[in-house]
Design a protein around this motif. Structure first.
Motif, PDB file in Angstrom:
ATOM      1  N   PHE A 150       0.819  -1.218   0.000  1.00 28.03           N
ATOM      2  CA  PHE A 150       0.000   0.000   0.000  1.00 28.03           C
ATOM      3  C   PHE A 150       0.849   1.263   0.000  1.00 28.03           C
ATOM      4  CE2 PHE A 150      -3.258  -3.031   1.043  1.00 28.03           C
ATOM      5  CZ  PHE A 150      -4.414  -2.479   0.488  1.00 28.03           C
ATOM      6  N   ALA A 151       2.139   1.132   0.267  1.00 25.20           N
ATOM      7  CA  ALA A 151       3.015   2.288   0.110  1.00 25.20           C
ATOM      8  C   ALA A 151       3.135   2.675  -1.359  1.00 25.20           C
ATOM      9  CB  ALA A 151       4.396   1.985   0.686  1.00 25.20           C
ATOM     10  N   ALA A 152       3.046   1.657  -2.223  1.00 25.69           N
ATOM     11  CA  ALA A 152       3.104   1.916  -3.661  1.00 25.69           C
ATOM     12  C   ALA A 152       1.738   2.322  -4.218  1.00 25.69           C
ATOM     13  CB  ALA A 152       3.609   0.662  -4.388  1.00 25.69           C
ATOM     14  N   ARG A 153       0.671   1.833  -3.570  1.00 26.06           N
ATOM     15  CA  ARG A 153      -0.678   2.165  -4.047  1.00 26.06           C
ATOM     16  C   ARG A 153      -1.583   2.333  -2.827  1.00 26.06           C
ATOM     17  NH1 ARG A 153      -4.236  -1.390  -8.388  1.00 26.06           N
ATOM     18  NH2 ARG A 153      -6.074  -0.021  -8.435  1.00 26.06           N
ATOM     19  N   PRO A 154      -1.814   3.558  -2.371  1.00 27.48           N
ATOM     20  CA  PRO A 154      -2.487   3.803  -1.093  1.00 27.48           C
ATOM     21  C   PRO A 154      -3.917   3.261  -0.991  1.00 27.48           C
ATOM     22  CG  PRO A 154      -1.321   5.764  -1.826  1.00 27.48           C
ATOM     23  CD  PRO A 154      -1.296   4.804  -2.974  1.00 27.48           C
ATOM     24  N   GLN A 155      -4.624   3.157  -2.103  1.00 26.04           N
ATOM     25  CA  GLN A 155      -6.006   2.679  -2.080  1.00 26.04           C
ATOM     26  C   GLN A 155      -6.187   1.572  -3.111  1.00 26.04           C
ATOM     27  OE1 GLN A 155      -8.900   3.429  -0.383  1.00 26.04           O
ATOM     28  NE2 GLN A 155      -7.979   4.934   1.007  1.00 26.04           N
ATOM     29  N   ILE A 156      -6.770   0.441  -2.671  1.00 26.48           N
ATOM     30  CA  ILE A 156      -7.073  -0.655  -3.588  1.00 26.48           C
ATOM     31  C   ILE A 156      -8.490  -1.123  -3.302  1.00 26.48           C
ATOM     32  CG2 ILE A 156      -6.458  -2.968  -4.396  1.00 26.48           C
ATOM     33  CD1 ILE A 156      -3.622  -2.487  -3.460  1.00 26.48           C
ATOM     34  N   ASN A 157      -9.382  -0.815  -4.214  1.00 20.93           N
ATOM     35  CA  ASN A 157     -10.778  -1.251  -4.101  1.00 20.93           C
ATOM     36  C   ASN A 157     -11.402  -0.926  -2.748  1.00 20.93           C
ATOM     37  OD1 ASN A 157     -10.623  -2.365  -6.710  1.00 20.93           O
ATOM     38  ND2 ASN A 157      -9.914  -4.334  -5.921  1.00 20.93           N
ATOM     39  N   GLY A 158     -11.125   0.287  -2.248  1.00 17.78           N
ATOM     40  CA  GLY A 158     -11.725   0.726  -0.994  1.00 17.78           C
ATOM     41  C   GLY A 158     -10.949   0.369   0.261  1.00 17.78           C
ATOM     42  N   TYR A 159      -9.851  -0.343   0.130  1.00 18.03           N
ATOM     43  CA  TYR A 159      -8.996  -0.696   1.268  1.00 18.03           C
ATOM     44  C   TYR A 159      -7.779   0.206   1.293  1.00 18.03           C
ATOM     45  CZ  TYR A 159     -10.803  -5.029   3.411  1.00 18.03           C
ATOM     46  OH  TYR A 159     -11.529  -5.948   4.127  1.00 18.03           O
ATOM     47  N   ASP A 160      -7.372   0.626   2.498  1.00 18.40           N
ATOM     48  CA  ASP A 160      -6.085   1.287   2.651  1.00 18.40           C
ATOM     49  C   ASP A 160      -5.179   0.388   3.498  1.00 18.40           C
ATOM     50  OD1 ASP A 160      -6.908   1.573   5.303  1.00 18.40           O
ATOM     51  OD2 ASP A 160      -7.425   3.699   5.078  1.00 18.40           O
ATOM     52  N   ALA A 161      -4.013   0.881   3.826  1.00 24.10           N
ATOM     53  CA  ALA A 161      -3.039   0.058   4.542  1.00 24.10           C
ATOM     54  C   ALA A 161      -3.577  -0.399   5.896  1.00 24.10           C
ATOM     55  CB  ALA A 161      -1.737   0.835   4.733  1.00 24.10           C
ATOM     56  N   GLY A 162      -4.246   0.498   6.621  1.00 25.54           N
ATOM     57  CA  GLY A 162      -4.790   0.144   7.920  1.00 25.54           C
ATOM     58  C   GLY A 162      -5.826  -0.963   7.830  1.00 25.54           C
ATOM     59  N   LEU A 194      -8.465  -7.453  -2.588  1.00 26.99           N
ATOM     60  CA  LEU A 194      -7.305  -7.287  -3.462  1.00 26.99           C
ATOM     61  C   LEU A 194      -7.416  -8.112  -4.739  1.00 26.99           C
ATOM     62  CD1 LEU A 194      -4.392  -7.247  -0.864  1.00 26.99           C
ATOM     63  CD2 LEU A 194      -5.870  -5.384  -1.626  1.00 26.99           C
ATOM     64  N   PHE A 195      -8.429  -8.963  -4.818  1.00 21.74           N
ATOM     65  CA  PHE A 195      -8.687  -9.710  -6.040  1.00 21.74           C
ATOM     66  C   PHE A 195      -9.398  -8.796  -7.038  1.00 21.74           C
ATOM     67  CE2 PHE A 195      -8.022 -14.312  -5.042  1.00 21.74           C
ATOM     68  CZ  PHE A 195      -7.561 -14.152  -3.739  1.00 21.74           C
ATOM     69  N   PRO A 196      -9.430  -9.168  -8.338  1.00 19.89           N
ATOM     70  CA  PRO A 196     -10.252  -8.410  -9.281  1.00 19.89           C
ATOM     71  C   PRO A 196     -11.684  -8.315  -8.764  1.00 19.89           C
ATOM     72  CG  PRO A 196      -8.854  -9.967 -10.448  1.00 19.89           C
ATOM     73  CD  PRO A 196      -8.682 -10.262  -8.990  1.00 19.89           C
ATOM     74  N   PRO A 197     -12.333  -7.155  -8.876  1.00 18.84           N
ATOM     75  CA  PRO A 197     -13.656  -6.944  -8.267  1.00 18.84           C
ATOM     76  C   PRO A 197     -14.700  -8.013  -8.608  1.00 18.84           C
ATOM     77  CG  PRO A 197     -12.777  -4.867  -9.042  1.00 18.84           C
ATOM     78  CD  PRO A 197     -11.823  -5.927  -9.511  1.00 18.84           C
ATOM     79  N   ALA A 198     -14.755  -8.444  -9.857  1.00 21.54           N
ATOM     80  CA  ALA A 198     -15.756  -9.450 -10.238  1.00 21.54           C
ATOM     81  C   ALA A 198     -15.520 -10.767  -9.487  1.00 21.54           C
ATOM     82  CB  ALA A 198     -15.722  -9.683 -11.744  1.00 21.54           C
ATOM     83  N   LEU A 199     -14.251 -11.179  -9.387  1.00 21.89           N
ATOM     84  CA  LEU A 199     -13.920 -12.413  -8.675  1.00 21.89           C
ATOM     85  C   LEU A 199     -14.168 -12.246  -7.180  1.00 21.89           C
ATOM     86  CD1 LEU A 199     -12.748 -15.264  -8.590  1.00 21.89           C
ATOM     87  CD2 LEU A 199     -10.451 -14.251  -8.534  1.00 21.89           C
ATOM     88  N   ALA A 200     -13.808 -11.091  -6.639  1.00 25.34           N
ATOM     89  CA  ALA A 200     -14.010 -10.844  -5.204  1.00 25.34           C
ATOM     90  C   ALA A 200     -15.481 -10.894  -4.839  1.00 25.34           C
ATOM     91  CB  ALA A 200     -13.418  -9.493  -4.825  1.00 25.34           C
ATOM     92  N   ASP A 201     -16.344 -10.349  -5.707  1.00 21.06           N
ATOM     93  CA  ASP A 201     -17.788 -10.351  -5.433  1.00 21.06           C
ATOM     94  C   ASP A 201     -18.337 -11.776  -5.385  1.00 21.06           C
ATOM     95  OD1 ASP A 201     -17.781  -7.619  -5.298  1.00 21.06           O
ATOM     96  OD2 ASP A 201     -18.493  -7.314  -7.352  1.00 21.06           O
ATOM     97  N   VAL A 202     -17.836 -12.632  -6.257  1.00 22.47           N
ATOM     98  CA  VAL A 202     -18.294 -14.029  -6.262  1.00 22.47           C
ATOM     99  C   VAL A 202     -17.787 -14.757  -5.022  1.00 22.47           C
ATOM    100  CG1 VAL A 202     -18.130 -16.246  -7.460  1.00 22.47           C
ATOM    101  CG2 VAL A 202     -18.492 -14.154  -8.770  1.00 22.47           C
ATOM    102  N   LEU A 203     -16.497 -14.618  -4.717  1.00 24.73           N
ATOM    103  CA  LEU A 203     -15.912 -15.302  -3.556  1.00 24.73           C
ATOM    104  C   LEU A 203     -16.556 -14.846  -2.252  1.00 24.73           C
ATOM    105  CD1 LEU A 203     -12.109 -15.261  -4.486  1.00 24.73           C
ATOM    106  CD2 LEU A 203     -13.662 -17.212  -4.542  1.00 24.73           C
ATOM    107  N   ARG A 204     -16.936 -13.570  -2.189  1.00 28.29           N
ATOM    108  CA  ARG A 204     -17.531 -13.039  -0.960  1.00 28.29           C
ATOM    109  C   ARG A 204     -18.876 -13.695  -0.652  1.00 28.29           C
ATOM    110  NH1 ARG A 204     -16.751  -8.252  -2.180  1.00 28.29           N
ATOM    111  NH2 ARG A 204     -14.932  -7.722  -0.926  1.00 28.29           N
ATOM    112  N   LEU A 205     -19.555 -14.197  -1.669  1.00 27.70           N
ATOM    113  CA  LEU A 205     -20.863 -14.820  -1.469  1.00 27.70           C
ATOM    114  C   LEU A 205     -20.767 -16.307  -1.152  1.00 27.70           C
ATOM    115  CD1 LEU A 205     -22.887 -13.121  -4.358  1.00 27.70           C
ATOM    116  CD2 LEU A 205     -22.934 -12.562  -1.916  1.00 27.70           C
ATOM    117  N   LEU A 206     -19.577 -16.894  -1.282  1.00 29.24           N
ATOM    118  CA  LEU A 206     -19.399 -18.317  -0.996  1.00 29.24           C
ATOM    119  C   LEU A 206     -19.222 -18.527   0.511  1.00 29.24           C
ATOM    120  CD1 LEU A 206     -17.011 -19.336  -3.933  1.00 29.24           C
ATOM    121  CD2 LEU A 206     -19.506 -19.546  -3.805  1.00 29.24           C
TER     122      LEU A 206
END
Length: 266
Positions: free
Chosen positions: A44-56, A196-208
């Protein structure tokens, strides 16, 4: 109910005897958590925000995963049911005046309670001392996290119970556990936050169901709007739905399995 309470207490007492293993587990989880958190901070030092997540957020989820790793046993150890099916000792289990599923659920709840209080909480405390974790100030959120942890255990037990029941058909469930031990932690968000996964894949995995063991509790703690319905209640509803469905499937599978049990050729 008295029998189930006694089995629960037995599971709690049984794991309380492994004090050295518990201390080693706290050390292992804390060290691995610190290493993973450091990797997240570098990312996250290289990319502060990833799909709504920050380092914290990412570091907090790392320690949620390390807190729950022994509680939900996503990587094992398996229940002893599979070995008892393979050896034929399950015949004794079926003579007890309680359901097979109820017996093993009570014992597993005792195990999970001990692991949460004496291994999970100290690990999370170490994470809070070493890193700036994102912690809610609202006691209602903490209550939702506790309910989520209970539901995570129910989902975890239901999945592991189904893995073990497969032994009634294939005689040895260790192959299923080998696959589940590899895929489960990834799908649960334990090794890497699903965000941190691609959004489409993350949405599917989150429902499993696996996501209900780590990812959903972590997002409830963090108050993320990526939860189903965008609220903690949506996340809890998803967990409760999976717990109810998997427990019902376990009861149905148990009924089918015990119709075909063969012990010592009899």
């Amino acid at each position: 109910m008295r029998v189930h309470c006694a089995v629960y207490a037995r599971g709690l007492r049984r794991y309380s005897t492994y004090r050295a293993a518990t201390l080693a587990g706290i050390l292992t989880n804390s060290v691995f958590g610190a290493i993973s958190a450091t990797v997240m901070l570098a990312l996250f030092a290289a990319r502060p925000q990833i799909n709504g997540y920050d380092a914290g957020d990412a570091v907090t989820q790392v320690f949620v995963g390390q807190t729950l790793i022994a509680v939900v046993a996503v990587m094992g150890p398996p229940l002893e049911l599979g070995e008892r099916v393979r050896s034929g000792d399950v015949g004794t289990d079926l003579l007890r005046p309680v359901s097979l599923q109820g017996w093993w659920l009570s014992e597993d709840l005792g195990r999970a309670t001990f692991q949460l209080v004496f291994r999970g909480v100290p690990t999370f405390a170490v994470g809070a001392l070493l890193f700036d974790l994102v912690l809610p100030a609202d006691p209602v959120r903490w209550a939702a996290v506790l309910v989520s942890a209970v539901l995570a255990v129910l989902v975890s037990f239901s999945l592991r119970y189904l893995y073990e029941l497969a032994g009634f058909w294939i005689m040895d469930s260790r192959g299923i556990w080998a696959v589940a031990g590899l895929l489960g932690p990834v799908a649960a968000g334990m090794l890497l936050p699903l965000t941190l996964f691609p959004p489409a894949l993350a949405d599917v995995l989150r429902l499993l169901p696996w996501a209900s063991m780590v990812q959903i509790p972590a997002e409830i703690l963090l108050g993320k709007d990526t939860l189903p319905g965008g609220t903690s209640l949506g996340g809890l509803a998803l967990q409760a739905g999976w717990a109810a469905a998997l427990l019902a499937l376990g009861a149905w599978t148990t009924d089918r399995a015990t119709r075909r049990v063969v012990v010592q050729g009899g």
